[in-house]
Structure formats: structure tokens, C-alpha cells
Design a protein around this motif. Structure first.
Motif, mmCIF file in Angstrom:
data_model
loop_
_atom_site.group_PDB
_atom_site.id
_atom_site.type_symbol
_atom_site.label_atom_id
_atom_site.label_comp_id
_atom_site.label_asym_id
_atom_site.label_seq_id
_atom_site.Cartn_x
_atom_site.Cartn_y
_atom_site.Cartn_z
ATOM 1 N N ARG A 1 1.055 -7.755 78.734
ATOM 2 C CA ARG A 1 2.487 -7.947 78.488
ATOM 3 C C ARG A 1 3.058 -6.773 77.702
ATOM 4 N N ASP A 2 2.328 -6.353 76.651
ATOM 5 C CA ASP A 2 2.789 -5.227 75.839
ATOM 6 C C ASP A 2 2.871 -3.949 76.667
ATOM 7 N N ARG A 3 1.869 -3.726 77.530
ATOM 8 C CA ARG A 3 1.872 -2.532 78.374
ATOM 9 C C ARG A 3 3.088 -2.527 79.285
ATOM 10 N N GLN A 4 3.379 -3.689 79.884
ATOM 11 C CA GLN A 4 4.534 -3.789 80.786
ATOM 12 C C GLN A 4 5.841 -3.623 80.017
ATOM 13 N N LEU A 5 5.886 -4.174 78.812
ATOM 14 C CA LEU A 5 7.113 -4.053 78.017
ATOM 15 C C LEU A 5 7.370 -2.603 77.620
ATOM 16 N N TRP A 6 6.318 -1.901 77.174
ATOM 17 C CA TRP A 6 6.515 -0.508 76.781
ATOM 18 C C TRP A 6 6.880 0.354 77.981
ATOM 19 N N ALA A 7 6.315 0.041 79.157
ATOM 20 C CA ALA A 7 6.689 0.773 80.373
ATOM 21 C C ALA A 7 8.178 0.575 80.651
ATOM 22 N N ALA A 8 8.644 -0.679 80.505
ATOM 23 C CA ALA A 8 10.066 -0.972 80.712
ATOM 24 C C ALA A 8 10.916 -0.288 79.636
ATOM 25 N N PHE A 9 10.445 -0.345 78.397
ATOM 26 C CA PHE A 9 11.177 0.257 77.282
ATOM 27 C C PHE A 9 11.420 1.743 77.521
ATOM 28 N N HIS A 10 10.401 2.435 78.006
ATOM 29 C CA HIS A 10 10.527 3.884 78.206
ATOM 30 C C HIS A 10 11.390 4.234 79.417
ATOM 31 N N ARG A 11 11.771 3.239 80.206
ATOM 32 C CA ARG A 11 12.696 3.481 81.310
ATOM 33 C C ARG A 11 14.150 3.259 80.896
ATOM 34 N N LEU A 12 14.365 2.749 79.680
ATOM 35 C CA LEU A 12 15.729 2.586 79.161
ATOM 36 C C LEU A 12 16.335 3.956 78.878
ATOM 37 N N PRO A 13 17.677 4.066 78.888
ATOM 38 C CA PRO A 13 18.308 5.308 78.444
ATOM 39 C C PRO A 13 17.866 5.626 77.012
ATOM 40 N N GLN A 14 17.800 6.896 76.688
ATOM 41 C CA GLN A 14 17.321 7.336 75.373
ATOM 42 C C GLN A 14 18.109 6.684 74.237
ATOM 43 N N ARG A 15 19.420 6.540 74.426
ATOM 44 C CA ARG A 15 20.255 5.957 73.363
ATOM 45 C C ARG A 15 19.884 4.508 73.100
ATOM 46 N N CYS A 16 19.570 3.769 74.162
ATOM 47 C CA CYS A 16 19.134 2.376 73.996
ATOM 48 C C CYS A 16 17.795 2.320 73.272
ATOM 49 N N GLN A 17 16.886 3.196 73.648
ATOM 50 C CA GLN A 17 15.580 3.224 72.982
ATOM 51 C C GLN A 17 15.767 3.451 71.485
ATOM 52 N N GLU A 18 16.604 4.427 71.163
ATOM 53 C CA GLU A 18 16.846 4.774 69.758
ATOM 54 C C GLU A 18 17.459 3.599 69.007
ATOM 55 N N LEU A 19 18.444 2.963 69.619
ATOM 56 C CA LEU A 19 19.135 1.853 68.963
ATOM 57 C C LEU A 19 18.188 0.680 68.722
ATOM 58 N N LEU A 20 17.375 0.337 69.722
ATOM 59 C CA LEU A 20 16.445 -0.779 69.564
ATOM 60 C C LEU A 20 15.383 -0.456 68.517
ATOM 61 N N ARG A 21 14.955 0.768 68.472
ATOM 62 C CA ARG A 21 13.957 1.150 67.465
ATOM 63 C C ARG A 21 14.499 0.975 66.055
ATOM 64 N N MET A 22 15.766 1.283 65.884
ATOM 65 C CA MET A 22 16.336 1.285 64.537
ATOM 66 C C MET A 22 16.942 -0.037 64.116
ATOM 67 N N THR A 23 16.966 -1.036 64.998
ATOM 68 C CA THR A 23 17.621 -2.298 64.627
ATOM 69 C C THR A 23 16.682 -3.490 64.728
ATOM 70 N N VAL A 24 15.401 -3.271 64.594
ATOM 71 C CA VAL A 24 14.468 -4.389 64.679
ATOM 72 C C VAL A 24 14.723 -5.384 63.562
ATOM 73 N N LEU A 25 15.019 -4.896 62.350
ATOM 74 C CA LEU A 25 15.316 -5.827 61.257
ATOM 75 C C LEU A 25 16.690 -6.460 61.411
ATOM 76 N N ALA A 26 17.603 -5.718 61.990
ATOM 77 C CA ALA A 26 18.948 -6.223 62.299
ATOM 78 C C ALA A 26 19.709 -6.760 61.098
ATOM 79 N N GLY A 27 19.420 -6.258 59.900
ATOM 80 C CA GLY A 27 20.167 -6.682 58.723
ATOM 81 C C GLY A 27 21.505 -5.976 58.637
ATOM 82 N N ARG A 28 22.405 -6.482 57.821
ATOM 83 C CA ARG A 28 23.749 -5.913 57.709
ATOM 84 C C ARG A 28 23.709 -4.465 57.214
#
Length: 200
Positions: free
Chosen positions: A135-162
Motif C-alpha cells: 500500500r505504501d509503495r503504491q501511495l508513494w508512486a501516486a504521490f510522485h505523480r502529483l504536480p510538484q506544488r501539490c507534493q510540496e503542500l502535502l509535505r508541509m501540512t501533515v500537522l495541519a495546525g493553524r
């Protein structure tokens, strides 16, 4: 009397947000105000942490990188010519240190819990560890197919605090109010890409 008035005065960063808040803290920290440095560490460590993790470091290595980045800031406190560029400096420094650390040895990246929650669980199925790895392998494969800006945003908002959102908005030059909706669209795209990976 002057000392009492000074002690009761509000700190210069109070009431400020984003770039202005961090710039005021940086200037105050240069003058020896320990509270200002504490504010920077408390509010920006989650951002530094997620940049480190997003650059392929495991939890333990990311912790070391975070400490290294804050030490680097302390060493360069008087050399940062543009205090309002602090968030960008932290992100750039974290990326460089993460890349340097990663080159010294390979690391395994854990699947962030928030991303894992988006996917169907494998509880009750045989060989859960193997299924989780796939599952993790498939998720990371999908993640790396996202636009670079989406990858960056998801990486930086895992905690999602204010506070983290405010720092991310500064770092990515996006309006604060657009972080959540954009993040939601990125997660939806990730889910669609993951479904495509899992269906192969």
C-alpha cells in the motif's frame, strides 16, 4: 519604574502574523530576547520537520536535521539581511541539510499517518505487514505523480495546525485561506491516482 514599564510592555511581535511576526521575532532574538527565539522555534519547527520528512528522511534522522537547522539559524542570526525572508531561509536550509544527510546513507520513509487514513485499511487480512508495504509503495508512486506544488503542500501540512498553515502560506506565496481548499484538492487527486495504482 522604567524597568517595570518595560517588563509589562507587549512583545513587538504580538498581534502580527506571518512574515511580519517572524521578522519581528528575529529582530528581537538578535537583541537577546529569548522569548522571541522560543516563539520562532515553537511556531516554525513543525514546518522545518515536515520539510525534512518530505525530503526522504526517517523520523530519527529528521529530528537531527531539525536541530541542525536551528543551530544554523543561531549561528547566522546576525547575517540574515532580510528578516522577512526567514521562512524561506529555513525551508532552503532544511532541504540542503536533508539532501546532504540523505546522501550519507539511505533512509526509509514512513507513510505519513494522515495520508494512510485516506486509504482502505488492511485489518483482518493475512500478512498485514506485506500488505501495508505494498500500500505504501503504491501511495508513494501516486504521490510522485502529483504536480510538484501539490507534493510540496502535502509535505508541509501533515500537522495541519493553524500556525503551520500560516507559515506554509508564507513559504508557498499563497493566501492563508487557500491552503485548506488547495490541500483538499491535492488529497482528492492523490486518492484518484492511488486508486489507479492499486487497480493496476
Amino acid at each position: 519604574m522604567t524597568e517595570l514599564r518595560t517588563a509589562s510592555m507587549s512583545p513587538p511581535w504580538e498581534g502580527l502574523e506571518g512574515r511580519d511576526r517572524y521578522a519581528a521575532c528575529l529582530v528581537a532574538a538578535r537583541s537577546g530576547d529569548r522569548r522571541a527565539l522560543d516563539v520562532l522555534v515553537a511556531e516554525l519547527t513543525p514546518l522545518v520537520w515536515h520539510v525534512a520528512r518530505g525530503n526522504g528522511l526517517d523520523r530519527s534522522t529528521a529530528e537531527d536535521v531539525v536541530q541542525t537547522v536551528w543551530l544554523a539559524l543561531l549561528r547566522h542570526l546576525d547575517r540574515l539581511t532580510e528578516p522577512r525572508a526567514l521562512v524561506g531561509w529555513l525551508i532552503t536550509t532544511t532541504r540542503r541539510e536533508a539532501n546532504r544527510t540523505r546522501r550519507r546513507g539511505t533512509t526509509n520513509v514512513e507513510l505519513p499517518p494522515e495520508l494512510a487514513e485516506q486509504l482502505p485499511g488492511g485489518d483482518g487480512l493475512p500478512e498485514p505487514e506485506v500488505l501495508r508495504d505494498e500500500r505504501d509503495r503504491q501511495l508513494w508512486a501516486a504521490f510522485h505523480r502529483l504536480p510538484q506544488r501539490c507534493q510540496e503542500l502535502l509535505r508541509m501540512t501533515v500537522l495541519a495546525g493553524r500556525v503551520e498553515y500560516r507559515a506554509v502560506a508564507e513559504a508557498m506565496h499563497m493566501p492563508h485561506g487557500s491552503i485548506g481548499p488547495t490541500r483538499g484538492r491535492c488529497l482528492s487527486s492523490l486518492r484518484s491516482l492511488y486508486d489507479g495504482e492499486a487497480g493496476r
